[in-house]
Design an enzyme around this catalytic site. Structure first.
Site, short mmCIF file in Angstrom:
data_model
loop_
_atom_site.label_atom_id
_atom_site.label_comp_id
_atom_site.label_asym_id
_atom_site.label_seq_id
_atom_site.Cartn_x
_atom_site.Cartn_y
_atom_site.Cartn_z
N GLU A 96 -13.01 7.83 3.31
CA GLU A 96 -12.26 8.03 4.56
C GLU A 96 -11.11 7.04 4.60
OE1 GLU A 96 -14.58 7.91 8.19
OE2 GLU A 96 -12.91 7.00 9.29
N GLU A 132 -5.59 3.76 13.91
CA GLU A 132 -6.52 3.76 15.03
C GLU A 132 -6.02 2.73 16.04
OE1 GLU A 132 -10.97 4.76 14.02
OE2 GLU A 132 -10.25 3.27 12.59
#
Length: 336
Positions: A223, A228
Site C-alpha cells: 500500500e 493522508e
C-alpha cells in the site's frame, strides 16, 4: 632463522601477486545520452586495478556495477551530477564525478480532469459502500455511499463530501472511490491536485493498493499512501508505505507541514520507479523510499480516493462538524 625471516618479509612486501591492496588508478567516465528523449544514459567507467564500481546517479539512486558499464533511465529532465567510486580488491577506492544533461519527454498515460458534471466517469471509477464492518476497519465512523450527496463532479472538480447524518446505522456519510478493475499501473509519476476538508476528525486519503490484494492479502500486496491528512493536525501531510514488517502503526512513513492545505489546492505526487519511490507536495520531495525486489512495489497498483471520519487515525470528531469536502482538480499519470 634471521635469513628465513628476511626472505619471507621480502617476498610478501615485494611480490605484487601477493599484495591485495592495490589502489585503482586512472578512473575515467564516459557518457552517452540517448537522443530520443527517453531519459536513457549509457555510462562506461573504467580504471586500472578496479574490481567494481559504485554509481550515484545524482537523483537519489545508487547502484553497484561490477563491469562499470550500465544504462540508467532518468525519469525527469535535468542536469545530474554523477559520482562513480572505483573499488579495488583490498578495499581501496578512487572517485570521480561528471555531469549529464538529460531531456525527458513525459506523456500523460492516464488521467481524469473531472470536467464533465455529474457522477464520476463510470469507465474509470467504482465504489466501496457500507461501513467499516465491510472490511476496511480502522474503527471509522462513516457509511460510504455512491450518492451525489457524497460524491459528484461540478465546476471542474471532483467533490467527496463527508456529512454528519444518520445513515445505515452510522452517524456520518462519505464516499470511497477506486479504479479497481478499471485501471492500474506500475511505475510513473502520479500527480493529484487537491484541496482538503477541514474539521476535527476528517481523514482524507489519496492512496494506492496492490492489484493482487484479493489473493495476496494486505500488507503483502503493498500500500502506498500518497496523501493522508488529519483535521486534528492541520497542514501536516503524511506519506506512508505499508508492507510486511512495516504496516499499520509500524508503517514506513514521513510527514511534511505545508500551508493552507484546506483552503488552497496543492499537488500531491508519487514518483515511482524500480529503484526509488518519491513523495512530494508542490514539487518538494520530502520522502525517498528505496525500492527493490524485497518489497512489494514492483507490480500493478490501483488508485483509491476517500474521506473517512474518526477512527484510529482521524481521531475525535469535533461535535460542531457538519460537513467537509475534499476537492480534486485532476489526477494525471505521466511516464515515458
Amino acid at each position: 632463522m634471521l635469513v628465513s625471516v628476511f626472505a619471507n618479509c621480502k617476498k610478501s612486501g615485494s611480490d605484487g601477486a601477493a599484495n591485495t591492496n592495490v589502489a585503482p588508478t586512472n578512473l575515467s567516465i564516459n557518457t552517452t545520452v540517448n537522443t530520443d528523449n527517453s531519459g536513457n544514459v549509457v555510462f562506461t567507467a573504467s580504471a586500472n586495478n578496479a574490481v567494481s564500481y559504485d554509481y550515484d546517479f545524482g537523483d537519489g539512486t545508487y547502484q553497484t556495477v561490477p563491469s562499470g558499464v550500465v544504462t540508467y533511465k532518468y525519469l525527469a529532465s535535468g542536469t545530474y551530477t554523477v559520482n562513480v567510486v572505483a573499488k579495488g580488491s583490498g578495499g581501496t577506492t578512487l572517485s570521480k564525478s561528471t555531469s549529464v544533461i538529460v531531456t525527458v519527454t513525459q506523456t500523460v498515460t492516464w488521467s481524469d480532469e473531472f470536467n464533465t458534471p455529474g457522477a464520476p466517469d463510470p469507465t474509470k471509477w467504482v465504489y466501496d459502500t457500507g461501513t467499516g464492518d465491510n472490511g476496511w476497519g480502522n474503527s471509522e465512523l462513516e457509511y460510504y455511499t455512491n450518492r451525489s450527496d457524497n460524491v459528484i463532479v461540478s465546476d471542474g472538480t471532483l467533490k467527496i463530501t463527508a456529512k454528519k447524518e444518520n445513515f445505515g446505522g452510522s452517524a456520518y456519510t462519505s464516499a470511497r472511490m477506486l479504479t479497481k478493475g478499471k485501471f492500474s499501473f506500475k511505475y510513473g509519476k502520479l500527480e493529484i491536485k487537491a484541496k482538503l476538508p477541514a474539521g476535527g476528525g476528517t481523514w482524507p486519503a489519496i492512496w494506492t493498493l496492490g492489484d493482487d490484494f484479493a489473493t495476496n492479502p494486505w500488507p503483502a500486496c503493498g500500500e502506498m499512501d500518497i496523501m493522508e491528512h488529519k483535521g486534528n493536525d492541520l497542514n501536516r501531510i503524511f506519506g506512508t508505505f505499508h508492507y510486511p514488517g512495516h504496516s499499520g502503526g509500524n508503517a514506513n512513513g514521513k510527514t511534511i507541514v505545508i500551508e493552507n492545505a484546506t483552503t488552497q489546492f496543492h499537488v500531491y505526487a508519487l514518483d515511482w520507479s524500480p529503484s526509488t519511490i518519491k513523495m512530494s507536495v508542490d514539487g518538494n520531495v520530502y520522502f525517498t523510499f528505496a525500492n527493490s525486489s524485497a518489497v512489494p512495489f514492483n507490480h500493478n497498483f490501483f488508485i483509491i480516493l476517500n474521506v473517512a471520519m474518526g477512527g484510529t487515525f482521524g481521531g475525535a470528531v469535533d461535535p460542531a462538524f457538519t460537513s467537509g469536502t475534499m476537492e480534486i482538480d485532476y489526477i494525471r499519470l505521466t511516464g515515458n
